[in-house]
Motif scaffolding. Sequence first.
Motif, PDB file in Angstrom:
ATOM      1  N   ARG A 163       0.820  -1.217   0.000  1.00  0.00           N
ATOM      2  CA  ARG A 163       0.000   0.000   0.000  1.00  0.00           C
ATOM      3  C   ARG A 163       0.848   1.259   0.000  1.00  0.00           C
ATOM      4  NH1 ARG A 163      -0.653   3.800   3.273  1.00  0.00           N
ATOM      5  NH2 ARG A 163       0.566   2.712   4.875  1.00  0.00           N
ATOM      6  N   VAL A 164       1.935   1.236   0.749  1.00  0.00           N
ATOM      7  CA  VAL A 164       2.815   2.402   0.832  1.00  0.00           C
ATOM      8  C   VAL A 164       3.266   2.844  -0.559  1.00  0.00           C
ATOM      9  CG1 VAL A 164       5.131   3.113   1.576  1.00  0.00           C
ATOM     10  CG2 VAL A 164       3.603   1.977   3.186  1.00  0.00           C
ATOM     11  N   LEU A 165       3.394   1.877  -1.470  1.00  0.00           N
ATOM     12  CA  LEU A 165       3.832   2.184  -2.834  1.00  0.00           C
ATOM     13  C   LEU A 165       2.680   2.149  -3.843  1.00  0.00           C
ATOM     14  CD1 LEU A 165       7.216   0.237  -2.865  1.00  0.00           C
ATOM     15  CD2 LEU A 165       6.887   2.702  -2.757  1.00  0.00           C
ATOM     16  N   GLY A 166       1.448   2.257  -3.324  1.00  0.00           N
ATOM     17  CA  GLY A 166       0.308   2.437  -4.208  1.00  0.00           C
ATOM     18  C   GLY A 166      -0.333   1.190  -4.762  1.00  0.00           C
ATOM     19  N   GLN A 167       0.025   0.020  -4.237  1.00  0.00           N
ATOM     20  CA  GLN A 167      -0.552  -1.235  -4.723  1.00  0.00           C
ATOM     21  C   GLN A 167      -1.513  -1.803  -3.671  1.00  0.00           C
ATOM     22  OE1 GLN A 167      -0.230  -2.863  -7.635  1.00  0.00           O
ATOM     23  NE2 GLN A 167       1.225  -1.466  -8.585  1.00  0.00           N
ATOM     24  N   GLU A 168      -2.807  -1.863  -4.005  1.00  0.00           N
ATOM     25  CA  GLU A 168      -3.822  -2.384  -3.099  1.00  0.00           C
ATOM     26  C   GLU A 168      -4.828  -3.218  -3.873  1.00  0.00           C
ATOM     27  OE1 GLU A 168      -5.000   0.638   0.220  1.00  0.00           O
ATOM     28  OE2 GLU A 168      -4.591   1.844  -1.566  1.00  0.00           O
ATOM     29  N   ASP A 169      -5.524  -4.085  -3.155  1.00  0.00           N
ATOM     30  CA  ASP A 169      -6.573  -4.904  -3.745  1.00  0.00           C
ATOM     31  C   ASP A 169      -7.702  -5.016  -2.727  1.00  0.00           C
ATOM     32  OD1 ASP A 169      -8.255  -6.913  -4.699  1.00  0.00           O
ATOM     33  OD2 ASP A 169      -6.624  -8.069  -5.572  1.00  0.00           O
ATOM     34  N   PRO A 170      -8.889  -4.513  -3.047  1.00  0.00           N
ATOM     35  CA  PRO A 170      -9.994  -4.575  -2.080  1.00  0.00           C
ATOM     36  C   PRO A 170     -10.338  -5.990  -1.651  1.00  0.00           C
ATOM     37  CG  PRO A 170     -10.778  -3.907  -4.270  1.00  0.00           C
ATOM     38  CD  PRO A 170      -9.295  -3.841  -4.292  1.00  0.00           C
ATOM     39  N   GLU A 171     -10.079  -6.981  -2.517  1.00  0.00           N
ATOM     40  CA  GLU A 171     -10.377  -8.364  -2.149  1.00  0.00           C
ATOM     41  C   GLU A 171      -9.477  -8.847  -1.011  1.00  0.00           C
ATOM     42  OE1 GLU A 171     -10.239 -10.883  -5.546  1.00  0.00           O
ATOM     43  OE2 GLU A 171     -11.913  -9.874  -6.568  1.00  0.00           O
ATOM     44  N   ALA A 213       4.929  -3.506  -6.725  1.00  0.00           N
ATOM     45  CA  ALA A 213       5.157  -2.200  -6.110  1.00  0.00           C
ATOM     46  C   ALA A 213       6.640  -1.867  -6.059  1.00  0.00           C
ATOM     47  CB  ALA A 213       4.563  -2.188  -4.699  1.00  0.00           C
ATOM     48  N   ASN A 214       7.446  -2.803  -5.584  1.00  0.00           N
ATOM     49  CA  ASN A 214       8.878  -2.552  -5.444  1.00  0.00           C
ATOM     50  C   ASN A 214       9.574  -2.387  -6.788  1.00  0.00           C
ATOM     51  OD1 ASN A 214       8.884  -2.588  -2.635  1.00  0.00           O
ATOM     52  ND2 ASN A 214       9.319  -4.770  -2.508  1.00  0.00           N
ATOM     53  N   THR A 215       9.301  -3.307  -7.706  1.00  0.00           N
ATOM     54  CA  THR A 215       9.978  -3.229  -9.008  1.00  0.00           C
ATOM     55  C   THR A 215       9.441  -2.082  -9.851  1.00  0.00           C
ATOM     56  OG1 THR A 215       8.447  -4.866  -9.952  1.00  0.00           O
ATOM     57  CG2 THR A 215      10.512  -5.686  -9.016  1.00  0.00           C
ATOM     58  N   LEU A 243      11.503   0.009   1.415  1.00  0.00           N
ATOM     59  CA  LEU A 243      12.281   0.609   0.329  1.00  0.00           C
ATOM     60  C   LEU A 243      11.966   2.083   0.151  1.00  0.00           C
ATOM     61  CD1 LEU A 243      12.738  -2.443  -0.189  1.00  0.00           C
ATOM     62  CD2 LEU A 243      12.580  -1.965  -2.628  1.00  0.00           C
ATOM     63  N   LYS A 244      10.711   2.467   0.390  1.00  0.00           N
ATOM     64  CA  LYS A 244      10.346   3.869   0.231  1.00  0.00           C
ATOM     65  C   LYS A 244      11.072   4.733   1.251  1.00  0.00           C
ATOM     66  CE  LYS A 244       6.459   7.062  -0.108  1.00  0.00           C
ATOM     67  NZ  LYS A 244       4.989   7.254   0.059  1.00  0.00           N
ATOM     68  N   ASP A 245      11.153   4.268   2.487  1.00  0.00           N
ATOM     69  CA  ASP A 245      11.903   5.008   3.505  1.00  0.00           C
ATOM     70  C   ASP A 245      13.354   5.171   3.071  1.00  0.00           C
ATOM     71  OD1 ASP A 245       9.782   5.376   5.244  1.00  0.00           O
ATOM     72  OD2 ASP A 245      10.143   3.515   6.323  1.00  0.00           O
ATOM     73  N   MET A 246      13.932   4.117   2.515  1.00  0.00           N
ATOM     74  CA  MET A 246      15.320   4.195   2.052  1.00  0.00           C
ATOM     75  C   MET A 246      15.469   5.237   0.956  1.00  0.00           C
ATOM     76  SD  MET A 246      18.477   3.307   2.132  1.00  0.00           S
ATOM     77  CE  MET A 246      18.745   1.747   2.964  1.00  0.00           C
ATOM     78  N   LYS A 247      14.571   5.217  -0.007  1.00  0.00           N
ATOM     79  CA  LYS A 247      14.623   6.169  -1.107  1.00  0.00           C
ATOM     80  C   LYS A 247      14.527   7.609  -0.595  1.00  0.00           C
ATOM     81  CE  LYS A 247      13.866   7.810  -5.385  1.00  0.00           C
ATOM     82  NZ  LYS A 247      14.895   7.925  -6.429  1.00  0.00           N
ATOM     83  N   GLU A 248      13.578   7.860   0.295  1.00  0.00           N
ATOM     84  CA  GLU A 248      13.395   9.216   0.807  1.00  0.00           C
ATOM     85  C   GLU A 248      14.587   9.677   1.647  1.00  0.00           C
ATOM     86  OE1 GLU A 248       9.604   8.895   2.732  1.00  0.00           O
ATOM     87  OE2 GLU A 248       8.499   9.287   0.871  1.00  0.00           O
ATOM     88  N   LEU A 249      15.167   8.755   2.416  1.00  0.00           N
ATOM     89  CA  LEU A 249      16.347   9.109   3.203  1.00  0.00           C
ATOM     90  C   LEU A 249      17.521   9.436   2.284  1.00  0.00           C
ATOM     91  CD1 LEU A 249      17.760   9.330   5.984  1.00  0.00           C
ATOM     92  CD2 LEU A 249      18.399   6.931   5.710  1.00  0.00           C
TER      93      LEU A 249
END
Length: 539
Positions: A163-171, A213-215, A243-249
């Motif tokens: 979710r942090v990287l924009g990938q979600e599935d309501p199911e 999300a990661n790739t 990974l997002k925290d790493m990128k932002e740091l």
Amino acid sequence: MFCYQCEQRGSDGGCTNMGVCGKNPEVASLQDLLTYLLRGLSVIAIEGRKHGIEDLEVDRFTAQALFATLTNVNFDPERFEQHLSRVVELREDLKKRVAAAGGPQSYTEASVNLTPLSGVPHAEQGALYGLLVDHSENDDIRSLQHTVLFGLRGVAAYADHARVLGQEDPEVYAFMHEGLAAIYKDLSLEDWVGLTLKVGEVNLKVMALLDAANTGAYGNPVPTEVPLGHKKGKAILVSGHDLKDMKELLEQTQGMGITVYTHGEMLPCHGYPELKKYPHFYGHYGTAWQNQRREFADFPGAILMTTNCIQKPTSYIENIFTTGRVGFPGAEHLKNGDFRAVIERAQALPGFAEDEDKGSVLTGFAHNAVLSVADKIIDAVKSGAIRHFFLVAGCDGAKPGRNYYTEFVEKVPEDCVVLTLACGKFRFFDKKLGDIGGIPRLLDIGQCNDAYSAIQIAVALAGAFDCGVNDLPLSMVLSWYEQKAVAVLLTLLHLGIQDIRLGPTLPEFLTPNVLQVLVDHYHIKPITTPDEDLKAILG
């Protein structure tokens, strides 16, 4: 308190006075109360979907709150108090909207109506809702109820990462609610077995989301040599998984003269093109999570803890910062990707006095990298150059017996390849095993979050050889510790994977009857000794 969700559980079958992980009775009770209230929220969420009401905030909160109850994530009672307030707010609001849409006006389930009393410590109230309360009196059904719950905690962790990287599935969210609410249903043992395997099926979907999300954000990992030494100067160490925290740091530390290092499961970050392009992102420091007290105490810079795997900080507590779901009392918690505090602390600390060369390790062998040389691998197998593949992977831990995995890899014959992922690899990640025709004999696939890569590699090879995964010259020798590993194991069972060797001990929450089902249907077995297991596998 009573907790037996991880492999480190106490000698009496569970932790009853203090968690081996460091969780105290107060936090344990708050986690139990939060889980109980999430079950009530789930009942309302299910009714909401029946009446056309889907609430993304409720869905996301469910995953985040479940993630917070996973082993070694959040030890901060104040944060759990906030979760308790929020779950009641969300539940009552959703209850009103469902009723207005024609849904139930009242509910019999106690957790749907419970509001923690003011003036009475919530930890005292939480003691009424532990794992041994309000679950089936049938030992085998209760075993499967807990397996579903622990598996859902792992699913929630992976879902929150995605979710942090924009990938979600309501199911996925819908199934979390289904699984949590199922405890109120009068299900047969067979139904519980089916629901347990459904956790594995949904987890496969979540791991695919996380892989995308990661790739999608940082590119496909490429084989990368990572220094184990350090550079002279100021330093920040990043542990956890995010990974997002790493990128932002990395973005926020550009041009500041600070070198950023990975610790633990952050090692695979070095293989991602969008992360490795930063020149001040240098090497890997330390090993697995259970060694952090010694390793963090010796690190002369600031430390950022993302996601999970935190232990109680000791002398370095002023140097450690947490973010995301992770937390510990006394450690400063950072929000919204603002890492100024950790940067300021790194600048105030001495850093490394001189350069040090301690060799290097290879990472970055995710499914895209391995399958790009699939033709060479297939040829090597057909020619007999590669006799067998071993997936030696999983979570590391502190209990005795885990030296088995080091010895196993050391004794794997030279015509065999070892695939590995997650923090279990730190038992042998720096071993120089050489190569077979240019193919390294030790292939680091990535984090526990990258278990999907291992599955994709196995499925692709099975397709190339026109056989099932169980017919490949591939054996899985796994270590487990916490609930992400439970979710991954359930995924492997959902896929019908046979002959998994699991250790260092089997889950305490599996009764003999439930374990026998796994033995009968999947031939799952405990590890013995490296020599005996290698002989049984290779003949």
